[in-house]
Design a protein around this motif. Structure first.
Motif, PDB file in Angstrom:
ATOM      1  N   VAL A 105       0.823  -1.203   0.000  1.00  0.00           N
ATOM      2  CA  VAL A 105       0.000   0.000   0.000  1.00  0.00           C
ATOM      3  C   VAL A 105       0.861   1.258   0.000  1.00  0.00           C
ATOM      4  CG1 VAL A 105      -1.574   1.359   1.444  1.00  0.00           C
ATOM      5  CG2 VAL A 105      -2.072  -1.039   0.954  1.00  0.00           C
ATOM      6  N   VAL A 106       1.956   1.263   0.733  1.00  0.00           N
ATOM      7  CA  VAL A 106       2.856   2.420   0.733  1.00  0.00           C
ATOM      8  C   VAL A 106       3.416   2.639  -0.673  1.00  0.00           C
ATOM      9  CG1 VAL A 106       5.052   3.321   1.583  1.00  0.00           C
ATOM     10  CG2 VAL A 106       3.417   2.303   3.184  1.00  0.00           C
ATOM     11  N   VAL A 107       3.775   1.548  -1.358  1.00  0.00           N
ATOM     12  CA  VAL A 107       4.255   1.664  -2.740  1.00  0.00           C
ATOM     13  C   VAL A 107       3.154   2.238  -3.630  1.00  0.00           C
ATOM     14  CG1 VAL A 107       5.072   0.384  -4.759  1.00  0.00           C
ATOM     15  CG2 VAL A 107       5.940  -0.198  -2.483  1.00  0.00           C
ATOM     16  N   ALA A 108       1.915   1.793  -3.410  1.00  0.00           N
ATOM     17  CA  ALA A 108       0.791   2.311  -4.199  1.00  0.00           C
ATOM     18  C   ALA A 108       0.583   3.795  -3.963  1.00  0.00           C
ATOM     19  CB  ALA A 108      -0.486   1.541  -3.862  1.00  0.00           C
ATOM     20  N   ILE A 109       0.714   4.242  -2.726  1.00  0.00           N
ATOM     21  CA  ILE A 109       0.544   5.667  -2.429  1.00  0.00           C
ATOM     22  C   ILE A 109       1.607   6.493  -3.148  1.00  0.00           C
ATOM     23  CG2 ILE A 109       0.693   7.379  -0.570  1.00  0.00           C
ATOM     24  CD1 ILE A 109      -0.765   5.397   1.211  1.00  0.00           C
ATOM     25  N   CYS A 110       2.792   5.922  -3.341  1.00  0.00           N
ATOM     26  CA  CYS A 110       3.836   6.614  -4.100  1.00  0.00           C
ATOM     27  C   CYS A 110       3.414   6.856  -5.554  1.00  0.00           C
ATOM     28  CB  CYS A 110       5.132   5.806  -4.072  1.00  0.00           C
ATOM     29  SG  CYS A 110       5.954   5.782  -2.464  1.00  0.00           S
ATOM     30  N   CYS A 111       2.391   6.148  -6.011  1.00  0.00           N
ATOM     31  CA  CYS A 111       1.879   6.338  -7.371  1.00  0.00           C
ATOM     32  C   CYS A 111       0.831   7.443  -7.445  1.00  0.00           C
ATOM     33  CB  CYS A 111       1.282   5.035  -7.907  1.00  0.00           C
ATOM     34  SG  CYS A 111       2.459   3.675  -8.019  1.00  0.00           S
ATOM     35  N   ALA A 112       0.469   8.020  -6.278  1.00  0.00           N
ATOM     36  CA  ALA A 112      -0.460   9.163  -6.218  1.00  0.00           C
ATOM     37  C   ALA A 112      -1.804   8.863  -6.867  1.00  0.00           C
ATOM     38  CB  ALA A 112       0.190  10.393  -6.850  1.00  0.00           C
ATOM     39  N   GLU A 113      -2.346   7.678  -6.589  1.00  0.00           N
ATOM     40  CA  GLU A 113      -3.668   7.325  -7.111  1.00  0.00           C
ATOM     41  C   GLU A 113      -4.720   7.278  -6.000  1.00  0.00           C
ATOM     42  OE1 GLU A 113      -4.005   4.054  -9.765  1.00  0.00           O
ATOM     43  OE2 GLU A 113      -2.264   4.638 -10.965  1.00  0.00           O
ATOM     44  N   ASP A 114      -4.571   8.130  -5.007  1.00  0.00           N
ATOM     45  CA  ASP A 114      -5.507   8.280  -3.900  1.00  0.00           C
ATOM     46  C   ASP A 114      -5.229   7.277  -2.787  1.00  0.00           C
ATOM     47  OD1 ASP A 114      -7.679   9.426  -2.460  1.00  0.00           O
ATOM     48  OD2 ASP A 114      -8.732   9.776  -4.346  1.00  0.00           O
ATOM     49  N   THR A 115      -5.948   7.445  -1.689  1.00  0.00           N
ATOM     50  CA  THR A 115      -5.776   6.571  -0.529  1.00  0.00           C
ATOM     51  C   THR A 115      -6.333   5.191  -0.841  1.00  0.00           C
ATOM     52  OG1 THR A 115      -7.914   7.204   0.410  1.00  0.00           O
ATOM     53  CG2 THR A 115      -5.987   8.516   1.063  1.00  0.00           C
ATOM     54  N   ALA A 184      -2.548  14.233   6.077  1.00  0.00           N
ATOM     55  CA  ALA A 184      -1.832  14.439   4.796  1.00  0.00           C
ATOM     56  C   ALA A 184      -0.742  13.400   4.554  1.00  0.00           C
ATOM     57  CB  ALA A 184      -1.235  15.850   4.754  1.00  0.00           C
ATOM     58  N   TRP A 185      -0.995  12.139   4.907  1.00  0.00           N
ATOM     59  CA  TRP A 185       0.037  11.118   4.745  1.00  0.00           C
ATOM     60  C   TRP A 185       0.371  10.843   3.286  1.00  0.00           C
ATOM     61  CZ3 TRP A 185       3.918   9.362   7.229  1.00  0.00           C
ATOM     62  CH2 TRP A 185       3.937   9.427   8.624  1.00  0.00           C
ATOM     63  N   GLN A 186      -0.600  11.039   2.386  1.00  0.00           N
ATOM     64  CA  GLN A 186      -0.274  10.883   0.962  1.00  0.00           C
ATOM     65  C   GLN A 186       0.836  11.832   0.564  1.00  0.00           C
ATOM     66  OE1 GLN A 186      -3.366   9.888  -2.223  1.00  0.00           O
ATOM     67  NE2 GLN A 186      -4.512  11.097  -0.756  1.00  0.00           N
ATOM     68  N   LEU A 187       0.679  13.107   0.951  1.00  0.00           N
ATOM     69  CA  LEU A 187       1.674  14.107   0.604  1.00  0.00           C
ATOM     70  C   LEU A 187       3.006  13.793   1.268  1.00  0.00           C
ATOM     71  CD1 LEU A 187       2.516  16.790  -0.662  1.00  0.00           C
ATOM     72  CD2 LEU A 187       1.551  17.961   1.341  1.00  0.00           C
ATOM     73  N   LYS A 188       2.982  13.378   2.525  1.00  0.00           N
ATOM     74  CA  LYS A 188       4.215  13.072   3.239  1.00  0.00           C
ATOM     75  C   LYS A 188       4.968  11.927   2.569  1.00  0.00           C
ATOM     76  CE  LYS A 188       2.350  14.595   7.705  1.00  0.00           C
ATOM     77  NZ  LYS A 188       1.865  14.158   9.038  1.00  0.00           N
ATOM     78  N   ILE A 189       4.253  10.883   2.181  1.00  0.00           N
ATOM     79  CA  ILE A 189       4.899   9.739   1.533  1.00  0.00           C
ATOM     80  C   ILE A 189       5.474  10.148   0.179  1.00  0.00           C
ATOM     81  CG2 ILE A 189       4.468   7.480   0.473  1.00  0.00           C
ATOM     82  CD1 ILE A 189       2.499   6.954   2.809  1.00  0.00           C
ATOM     83  N   MET A 190       4.745  10.991  -0.576  1.00  0.00           N
ATOM     84  CA  MET A 190       5.278  11.473  -1.852  1.00  0.00           C
ATOM     85  C   MET A 190       6.565  12.270  -1.644  1.00  0.00           C
ATOM     86  SD  MET A 190       3.527  10.362  -4.388  1.00  0.00           S
ATOM     87  CE  MET A 190       4.214  11.429  -5.647  1.00  0.00           C
ATOM     88  N   LEU A 191       6.590  13.132  -0.625  1.00  0.00           N
ATOM     89  CA  LEU A 191       7.791  13.924  -0.351  1.00  0.00           C
ATOM     90  C   LEU A 191       8.953  13.037   0.088  1.00  0.00           C
ATOM     91  CD1 LEU A 191       6.217  17.003   1.467  1.00  0.00           C
ATOM     92  CD2 LEU A 191       7.120  16.908  -0.858  1.00  0.00           C
ATOM     93  N   ILE A 192       8.644  12.009   0.863  1.00  0.00           N
ATOM     94  CA  ILE A 192       9.688  11.077   1.291  1.00  0.00           C
ATOM     95  C   ILE A 192      10.316  10.383   0.087  1.00  0.00           C
ATOM     96  CG2 ILE A 192      10.107   8.884   2.492  1.00  0.00           C
ATOM     97  CD1 ILE A 192       8.032   9.847   4.587  1.00  0.00           C
ATOM     98  N   GLN A 193       9.474   9.913  -0.851  1.00  0.00           N
ATOM     99  CA  GLN A 193      10.046   9.209  -2.008  1.00  0.00           C
ATOM    100  C   GLN A 193      10.869  10.145  -2.879  1.00  0.00           C
ATOM    101  OE1 GLN A 193       8.039   7.715  -5.408  1.00  0.00           O
ATOM    102  NE2 GLN A 193       6.267   9.094  -5.234  1.00  0.00           N
TER     103      GLN A 193
END
Length: 321
Positions: A105-115, A184-193
């Motif tokens: 799921v964390v990998v999927a969130i890196c794809c920015a396709e929603d929660t 805002a965990w989606q945004l945080k995970i995107m920034l981390i990647q």
């Protein structure tokens, strides 16, 4: 209608093709007209496409960044979206340890396709209402609508509170997924990647003897290719399953909607393009039902089983063709 709503409607009409066309076979979902721009989605999708275009500039191109992007696109789409969001969470086509599920799921969130909860809810609604008017993204309402248009405007039927209660209760029983809906965990995970790709590339260039300017330029090129170009590619790969495979291809099964098996999308999207097979037997972790319907996602799930990381894999039922 408020002035801001009228402005949004006008902006949609001017900025994008007609969401539904005269040749559409079904009407757009109720509630989307008058069009109200989903500015969050428009901003994110527009920004990622704009940043991906930087890859066309000579200063952002190098073969290493391109190769990293290709590998990342194949892995992130396969592991995050196909296995994590689709075959595991949405359809429960197999079981795996909870820690591994969360990693998918964390990998999927890196794809920015929603929660995960919203992705699952929208997809389950698609199956329930497939190619009827309430379908969130049927291309029978217009190809552009089915591919991307449905993401650009607000649809009251997809409001989180309503759709979650009906389609994603099981997902939100897990506190991990509840947490992903907040803060805002989606945004945080995107920034981390982004930081991971940037600093890994920076260190690699320094290790090869590069100077500071060379290292920074190389790191930025890797971010452009491995994050933005890769994300845009995975988006269109996913959206093509929604659009292409309900319009073009062959059918193994007489289902009650227009799903098709599409060779090009089947190979491009790791087996997701065998969409008629999937609609005929939604829980099956295997979408390729005939020997020539190559399904990389299913083979990966089988590999996980060999490694002791997957169990209870659902295989195709005996169906009438």
């Amino acid at each position: 209608m408020a002035a801001s709503d009228r402005d949004s409607t006008a902006a949609i009409a001017l900025a994008i093709p007609a969401l539904g066309s005269a040749g559409s076979r079904i009407a757009l979902p109720e509630g989307v007209r008058p069009y109200r721009v989903d500015w969050v989605n428009v901003s994110v999708i527009g920004t990622f496409h704009a940043l991906a275009l930087l890859a066309l500039l000579p200063g952002f191109f190098n073969w290493t960044a391109l190769i990293v992007a290709i590998i990342a696109a194949r892995l992130f789409g396969l592991i995050g979206i196909n296995i994590g969001y689709h075959r595991l969470l949405t359809h429960r086509g197999f079981k795996c340890p909870k820690w591994l599920e969360h990693c998918f799921v964390v990998v999927a969130i890196c794809c920015a396709e929603d929660t995960p909860a919203r992705w699952v809810a929208v997809h389950r609604r698609h199956h329930e209402k497939s190619d009827d008017q309430p379908d969130p993204h049927s291309p029978l309402a217009g190809f552009f609508w089915g591919h991307i248009g449905w993401l650009l405007v607000k649809n009251p039927d997809l409001a989180r509170l309503g759709i979650y209660d009906r389609y994603a209760k099981d997902i939100l029983r897990d506190p991990f997924y509840v947490a992903l809906e907040r803060n805002a965990w989606q945004l945080k995970i995107m920034l981390i990647q982004i930081n991971v790709f940037f600093f890994a590339a920076l260190v690699a260039e320094f290790a090869m003897g590069g100077t500071w300017p060379e290292a920074v330029q190389f790191a930025l090129s890797v971010v452009v290719w491995a994050v933005f170009v890769r994300t845009v590619f995975v988006w269109h790969q996913t959206w093509a399953v929604n659009s292409f495979t309900h319009m073009w291809g062959y059918r193994n099964y007489e289902t009650d909607e227009d799903s098709r098996n599409n060779w090009f999308i089947g190979l491009l999207a790791h087996g997701e393009g065998w969409h008629n097979n999937h609609h005929a037997d939604q829980r099956s972790a295997r979408h390729g039902h005939r020997w020539w319907e190559f399904d990389t996602t299913y083979l990966t799930i089988r590999l996980l089983e060999k490694l002791g990381l997957a169990s209870d894999i659902v295989t195709p039922r005996k169906l009438t063709k």
